[in-house]
Structure formats: C-alpha cells, structure tokens
Design a protein around this motif. Structure first.
Motif, PDB file in Angstrom:
ATOM      1  N   GLN A  73       4.750  -9.524   6.823  1.00 41.56           N
ATOM      2  CA  GLN A  73       4.382 -10.385   7.942  1.00 41.56           C
ATOM      3  C   GLN A  73       4.948 -11.764   7.665  1.00 41.56           C
ATOM      4  OE1 GLN A  73       0.306 -10.271   9.324  1.00 41.56           O
ATOM      5  NE2 GLN A  73       1.132 -11.071  11.239  1.00 41.56           N
ATOM      6  N   THR A  97       0.830  -1.214   0.000  1.00 43.82           N
ATOM      7  CA  THR A  97       0.000   0.000   0.000  1.00 43.82           C
ATOM      8  C   THR A  97       0.869   1.272   0.000  1.00 43.82           C
ATOM      9  OG1 THR A  97      -1.551  -1.323   1.274  1.00 43.82           O
ATOM     10  CG2 THR A  97      -2.067   1.003   1.077  1.00 43.82           C
ATOM     11  N   GLY A  98       0.237   2.405  -0.330  1.00 44.50           N
ATOM     12  CA  GLY A  98       0.898   3.706  -0.493  1.00 44.50           C
ATOM     13  C   GLY A  98       2.148   3.957   0.334  1.00 44.50           C
ATOM     14  N   PRO A  99       2.022   4.079   1.643  1.00 40.20           N
ATOM     15  CA  PRO A  99       3.197   4.417   2.438  1.00 40.20           C
ATOM     16  C   PRO A  99       4.364   3.434   2.255  1.00 40.20           C
ATOM     17  CG  PRO A  99       1.232   4.737   3.740  1.00 40.20           C
ATOM     18  CD  PRO A  99       0.783   4.112   2.439  1.00 40.20           C
ATOM     19  N   CYS A 133       3.549   1.282   8.640  1.00 38.12           N
ATOM     20  CA  CYS A 133       3.914   2.176   7.550  1.00 38.12           C
ATOM     21  C   CYS A 133       5.188   2.970   7.822  1.00 38.12           C
ATOM     22  CB  CYS A 133       2.769   3.144   7.277  1.00 38.12           C
ATOM     23  SG  CYS A 133       1.149   2.453   7.618  1.00 38.12           S
ATOM     24  N   GLY A 134       5.483   3.235   9.085  1.00 36.60           N
ATOM     25  CA  GLY A 134       6.680   4.007   9.422  1.00 36.60           C
ATOM     26  C   GLY A 134       7.930   3.151   9.401  1.00 36.60           C
ATOM     27  N   TYR A 135       7.751   1.845   9.243  1.00 34.67           N
ATOM     28  CA  TYR A 135       8.896   0.936   9.307  1.00 34.67           C
ATOM     29  C   TYR A 135       9.020   0.166   7.993  1.00 34.67           C
ATOM     30  CZ  TYR A 135       6.950   2.025  13.902  1.00 34.67           C
ATOM     31  OH  TYR A 135       6.373   2.676  14.963  1.00 34.67           O
ATOM     32  N   GLU A 150      -2.369  -5.679   1.878  1.00 34.71           N
ATOM     33  CA  GLU A 150      -2.588  -4.239   2.040  1.00 34.71           C
ATOM     34  C   GLU A 150      -2.222  -3.840   3.470  1.00 34.71           C
ATOM     35  OE1 GLU A 150      -3.073  -2.505  -0.543  1.00 34.71           O
ATOM     36  OE2 GLU A 150      -3.827  -3.971  -1.984  1.00 34.71           O
ATOM     37  N   CYS A 151      -1.966  -2.546   3.635  1.00 37.70           N
ATOM     38  CA  CYS A 151      -1.409  -1.942   4.857  1.00 37.70           C
ATOM     39  C   CYS A 151      -1.582  -2.768   6.131  1.00 37.70           C
ATOM     40  CB  CYS A 151      -2.021  -0.560   5.082  1.00 37.70           C
ATOM     41  SG  CYS A 151      -1.349   0.274   6.538  1.00 37.70           S
ATOM     42  N   LEU A 152      -0.456  -3.054   6.772  1.00 37.04           N
ATOM     43  CA  LEU A 152      -0.469  -3.853   7.993  1.00 37.04           C
ATOM     44  C   LEU A 152      -0.226  -3.005   9.241  1.00 37.04           C
ATOM     45  CD1 LEU A 152       1.436  -7.120   6.923  1.00 37.04           C
ATOM     46  CD2 LEU A 152      -1.016  -6.699   7.010  1.00 37.04           C
ATOM     47  N   GLY A 153      -0.228  -1.690   9.094  1.00 45.50           N
ATOM     48  CA  GLY A 153      -0.024  -0.856  10.282  1.00 45.50           C
ATOM     49  C   GLY A 153       1.433  -0.819  10.713  1.00 45.50           C
ATOM     50  N   GLU A 206      10.461  -5.732   9.571  1.00 45.62           N
ATOM     51  CA  GLU A 206      10.356  -4.350   9.116  1.00 45.62           C
ATOM     52  C   GLU A 206      11.688  -3.837   8.568  1.00 45.62           C
ATOM     53  OE1 GLU A 206       6.693  -3.304  12.148  1.00 45.62           O
ATOM     54  OE2 GLU A 206       8.723  -2.992  12.882  1.00 45.62           O
ATOM     55  N   TYR A 210       6.122  -9.277  12.511  1.00 39.61           N
ATOM     56  CA  TYR A 210       6.439  -8.428  11.377  1.00 39.61           C
ATOM     57  C   TYR A 210       7.951  -8.402  11.193  1.00 39.61           C
ATOM     58  CZ  TYR A 210       1.722  -6.291  11.336  1.00 39.61           C
ATOM     59  OH  TYR A 210       0.374  -6.058  11.251  1.00 39.61           O
TER      60      TYR A 210
END
Ligand SMILES: Cc1cc2nc3c(=O)[nH]c(=O)nc-3n(C[C@H](O)[C@H](O)[C@H](O)COP(=O)(O)O)c2cc1C
Ligand code: SF4
Ligand code: FES
Lengths: 161, 453
Positions: free
Chosen positions: A135, A85-87, A128-130, A123-126, A142, A140
């Motif tokens: 998974q 996803t985007g980020p 995004c900052g890493y 899609e985004c797994l929460g 990262e 995770y």
C-alpha cells in the motif's frame, strides 16, 4: 485545527449517525486528521478530535492504539506498507522486502534520513492474487518487481521535489 | 462456460456507472420488490433460494433474517460486512470495484426486507479508494430515486453510508464490527445477546457479507426456486472464489457450485493449473482459517470420490481429511513451498490480529508463532511439534470469538498432514534453512497437468 472545508466534512460525517451517536464518527475523523496533520496522530491531534466529538481524550487514545492504520509516531512522507502474509510470501514478498530494505538503506519500521520513506510490513491487504504488493497512500501497488519498486521510488522522489 | 449470476455483466464497459448498469437490467429486482412484494415475501424468496452466508460461516441467510427481532418503535439496522481481511480473500473488493450498483441494489432490497432505514457498509480501511466508488454509486442511486425518502412512492426511506475501518482483521467478526462502528476498539462481544436482538446501538441488527447481499439481486430476478437449481444439494447458487498462490491465473472467479476442485484448479477457464509447470503440493481452499490439505486429499476425498467445490464436499471427512469452503480464498502451494514457513506467516497473522481479550488466544497465538519461528529457523526440538499441537488444542473452543479457533485450525491441519516436514526441519537444522522439503509423498496425483508444457 481543521479548515472550514474539513469542518463541514466533519459535520457531514456526524450526520450519518442517529442523534447522540456521534462517537461513531471517531474512526472516520481520525483518518481525516491523520491525512491533514502530517500522516500521524500526535497527542494534540487526538485531543482535538476528542473535543470535536465531545468525548474524553482517553476514548480517542484507546481507539487510535487499537487500529494498525493509525500511526502514533511520525512517518516518512511516503509510507511503503508491504504485505508479508502467506499468499504474498508464496509469491516472493520476503525477497521484495529485502530488496526495498537494501535499496532504501533502512530496516522495517525505519525512516530514511531525508524523511521521505518509511518501510513497514503489514498483514494481508486483500490483494493476494496480485502479489507481491504494497500500500502506498490511498492506493495499492501490485505485482511488484525490483524494477517496479525502483520506478515507484523515483516517482516519489520526483513528486517530493 | 459455467453459469454466472453476479459477475455476468462485470466486464461490460462502464458498468460501474448507473446508466450502463440500469440499461443492462440493473434495478429490475429493486423495481419488482418495491412495486409488488412485501418484506415477508422477499425473506421467503431468500429462504427458498437456499442462499448461505458468503462471509465464511455459510449460515442460511433467510433463516438469519427471520431471527431479527422486531420490537415496536425500535430502529433495525442492516450492516454490510466489507471488512474482507481473511488472508487469501479478495472477492468482495472485486465486486465493489467493478459492479458497485449490484451491491447497492442488493442493500436496497435487503434493507426493505428487514426494515432498515439506515444501512451501513463497513469496509476495511486499507481499501481506501473503494468508498469513493461506492459513494458515487450511492449518489447516483439517490439521484435516480432508489434511495432517500419515500422511495418510488412506497413510503420506504433508506440512506446507505460507507464506514471505513482502520486496519483490524477482528472487525470482520460481526460483534467486533458493531463495536468498531460505534467508535470503539474492535473487541468482540460475549454472545448472547446476538446482534439480531441487540446489535448496533443496542438495536436489532443483521450483519451480512457483501457477496451475500449482492446475491439477493439475482435471487429476486430469477426467483428463489430457480436460484436453488444452481449448484448441488445445499450448496445452491454461485460462489465467488478468489484464487491465489502458485497458479497460472490468479484472480476472482464466479463458479457454479457444481464443478470439481480439479476442474477449478486445472481448467483454463479458472486457475489454469500450477504456475511454472510445477506440481501441486497443498491448498487451503477457503481462506487462511480453514485446514490446509495435501494435494491428494484436495482433489479426492478420503473415500476416493472427486472433491467438488461445494460446502459439503470441501468439508467431506471433517477435519481429519477435509477442509471448508470458508470465505472462498483459494490458496495454492506448489512443490517448492515450505508448509512450516507458510504456517508461520499465518500464526504471525493471527497473533497480530488477536484483540487480546481472552488469554488462550492472546498468549497462545504468540506462543505458536515463536515455536514455529524456531522450527523454521532450524532451532526446533521434536517436542516442539507436540507442544504446538497442545497449544492449539487449548485455544480451540476456549475463547470469546472464533478467531481463536481460526488461529488453531491452520496449525493443527499443518501438523496433521505434514508432520514429517516439521520433523525434517528438526532433524536437519542446517539444511532446512537452505532448502525446502519438497513434494515427497504428497505428490500431485494427476498426470502432468494439461497446462504445464
Ligand atoms: C475473526 C473473524 C473474521 C471475520 N471476517 C469476516 C469478513 O472479513 N467478512 C465477512 O463477511 N465476514 C467475516 N466474518 C464472519 C462474520 O462474523 C459474520 O458471520 C458474517 O459477516 C455474516 O455474514 P454472512 O452470513 O452473509 O456470511 C469473520 C468472522 C470472524 C470470527
Ligand atoms: S478469541 Fe482472540 S480475537 Fe476473539 S475475543 Fe478472544 S482474544 Fe479477541
Ligand atoms: S497475503 Fe498479501 S495481500 Fe493477501
């Protein structure tokens, strides 16, 4: 069939809900069953879960097909779920997915011939900052780099032996 | 340093465990409530604080609580929304991983205020390691008399249970979450009836975000009035922002809602500026569902005032020139990023996550994805841009739940502010697959950022 220990866990889960609301245990039980029975939910497994909760098999199928974490086909021993996803894309997830494809010689949705690895995009797994990230089982991985991916693959191979 | 209320103790070694949390002032708010406050007084404090829901919509929490129906003999439920699946958002995860007792304490106080004896934390399935952390905190709280029967001799009973989802963004929508918690597909319900009247198992239910419920702890500790002195106007208190994309210091930050976007983005206390010495192109300040803004409109409103990290200022200008606070997922795009490609990933996301109940959402999200894919790959036509605009207009407002709007807005805002980049893709079908459009006139309006050497 679940072991005695898992059956106790099933009882404990059902006790979280009021009397007669045991259907709420369906998703937790499907997670448990997927972990226990080879990383995917076969029709037999789903029927078994239905019998544990005294609900009809169709109630289980309709839930199992809705949620993306439930695998309805066999998957490799190690499932790489790479976020796209985007980020994550902003931080190079597309290249990471290409790298893994080449490294393992498989496409997205495929499993290696030795049955060890399956690659999936998610899609985004929460995380995004890493990014980029994936998974792998319960955890995770990262800040992925090609080198890190190599290490993870080695680690899985070593564990499988 | 900005003032903090939630994460001020998150860095303390061992704060994840009860003893350390307790030694550092933990459960003082719970004590205060259980020893001397009525449920109504707690609701009153929360009202005074001005706390607004941190899950995305920003609805006043105290007011929401006061809507909860209280028919005789019917159980009431509090459900904590830890589904956190909005792209760009990873703040609730941080709070649960690092300072889980803050959430448990918040749940205890909130359950007491609402009269819930059985409270559920619904957490996204992919956060598979966090239930262990939460369940350990719950067990510790129970051992120490904060959960179970007749808590601290008050006659109040409470059990907290953790329920894992299984991969579905839509289960963050509160009625879909309730369906999922009942063991069904996550199809949002038609409202009314609202959960406050008929929610979980047809009983009155309040669904609140993790951060909202954690914020109840400092509100009780310092008092609602004092809490309301933090921030500006109706944006009271502090907010967790998860910052990501092309910045030097991605991560979770607690901000007091009185700083400017510029400070948040460029100061070393927070994002530390754009990564690799590049310039800012665009930003989605509140999670993937809110409008993207070009650099110039991000830092200043259309009126030329500094844009602040508050609900009101981020929304200044409406959708024409503003955006929203949303969930606090702050996504930054540098000069080398392609807005079309980024929008495509979001359209793909919403298509993947649509539950499929309403045709405008189910069909429209797929259609937008395919049209965007064509444009991105140099196969688009000029009329496709108008087509995209038309599709998103037809989704917005025509669906059962707000996911349809959430899918429409990012596409609308991208076309509104970056139309020339879409047109460039159409006019340069070969070039656009080889290079990105670049910064053009969205130029970073600031002189070289302080951190870029
Ligand atoms: C598609 C969709 C996804 C949502 N996802 C979340 C989520 O992951 N977490 C959350 O707290 N709220 C989410 N919400 C908002 C919830 O419906 C609800 O408003 C919120 O949990 C209320 O809590 P609050 O008032 O404390 O913010 C979502 C809403 C929609 C429409
Ligand atoms: S808007 Fe989309 S996600 Fe929401 S109910 Fe309709 S189809 Fe489902
Ligand atoms: S976008 Fe990849 S984890 Fe959020």
């Amino acid at each position: 069939m679940f072991s005695e220990e898992k059956l106790n866990k099933v009882k404990e889960i059902i006790a979280r809900y009021p009397e007669g609301k045991q259907k709420s245990a369906l998703i937790p039980l499907l997670h448990l069953a997927q972990e226990e029975f080879g990383g995917w939910l076969s029709p037999e497994t789903m029927d078994y879960v239905a019998s544990l909760l005294q609900i009809t098999p169709i109630e289980v199928y309709e839930v199992a097909t809705f949620y993306s974490m439930f695998n309805l086909k066999p998957v490799g021993k190690y499932l790489f779920e790479v976020c796209q996803t985007g980020p994550c894309m902003l931080n190079g997830s597309d290249n990471m997915i290409e790298y893994i494809k080449n490294k393992l010689g498989i496409g997205v949705g495929e499993t290696t011939a030795d049955g060890l690895f399956t690659l999936k995009t998610v899609e985004c797994l929460g995380a995004c900052g890493y990014a980029p990230m994936m998974q792998l089982g319960k955890h995770y991985r990262e800040h992925l780099t090609p080198q890190k991916v190599d290490e993870i693959i080695e680690e899985c191979r070593a564990k499988a032996n | 340093m900005g003032r903090k209320l939630l994460l001020d103790k998150a860095h303390i070694e061992g704060i994840r465990y009860y003893d350390v949390y307790r030694k550092n002032g933990g459960y003082a708010a719970a004590e205060k409530v259980l020893k001397g406050m009525s449920p109504e007084q707690v609701v009153e404090e929360v009202k005074k604080s001005g706390l607004r829901g941190r899950g995305g919509a920003g609805f006043p929490t105290g007011l929401k609580w006061s809507f909860l129906a209280k028919p005789e003999g019917v159980p009431r439920y509090l459900v904590c929304n830890a589904d956190e699946s909005e792209p760009g958002t990873f703040k609730d995860r941080y709070l649960m991983e690092f300072i889980p007792h803050l959430l448990i304490e918040g749940l205890l106080i909130s359950s007491f205020a609402l009269g819930s004896n059985r409270t559920y934390i619904y957490i996204r399935g992919e956060y598979a390691w966090i239930p262990d952390i939460l369940e350990q905190a719950i067990a510790e709280a129970k051992q120490n008399g904060w959960l179970g029967k007749n808590i601290q001799g008050t006659g109040f009973d409470l059990e907290i249970y953790v329920q894992r989802g299984a991969g579905a963004y839509i289960c963050g929508e509160e009625t879909a979450l309730i369906e999922s918690l009942e063991g069904k597909r996550g199809n949002p319900r038609i409202k009314p009836p609202f959960p406050a009247v008929k929610g979980l198992w047809q009983s009155p239910t309040v669904v609140n975000n993790v951060e909202t419920l954690a914020a109840v702890v400092p509100i009780i500790n310092i008092g609602g009035e004092e809490y309301a002195t933090y921030g500006i106007g109706k944006s009271t208190g502090t907010k967790l922002i998860s910052a990501c994309g092309n910045i030097n210091k991605p991560g979770v930050y607690e901000i007091e809602m009185n700083i400017s976007v510029e400070e948040f983005l460029y100061s070393d206390e927070y994002c530390g500026g754009i990564a690799n010495g590049k310039r800012l192109k665009a930003c989605i300040p509140g999670g993937s569902s809110v409008p993207i803004l070009p650099a110039n409109l991000l830092l200043k409103t259309a009126k030329g005032e500094a844009r602040m990290m508050t609900y009101e200022s981020l929304n200044d200008g409406g959708f024409a020139s503003g955006s929203m606070m949303g969930s606090g997922g702050f996504i930054v795009l540098d000069e080398d990023q392609c807005v079309v490609r980024h929008t495509l990933t979001l359209a793909r996301f919403y298509h993947h996550e649509s539950c499929g109940q309403c045709s405008p959402c189910r069909e429209g999200t797929g259609w937008m994805k395919r049209v965007l894919l064509n444009i991105e790959n140099g196969k688009g036509k000029m009329s496709d841009i108008d087509l995209l605009w038309d599709i998103q207009r037809k989704i917005e407002g025509n669906t059962i739940c707000p996911l349809g709007d959430a899918a429409a807005w990012p596409v609308a805002a991208a076309i509104r502010h970056f139309r020339d980049e879409f047109e460039w893709h159409v006019l340069n079908p070969e070039e656009c697959v080889k290079r990105n459009y670049g910064l053009a006139h969205y130029a970073d309006p600031l002189p070289a950022p302080a951190t870029a050497v």
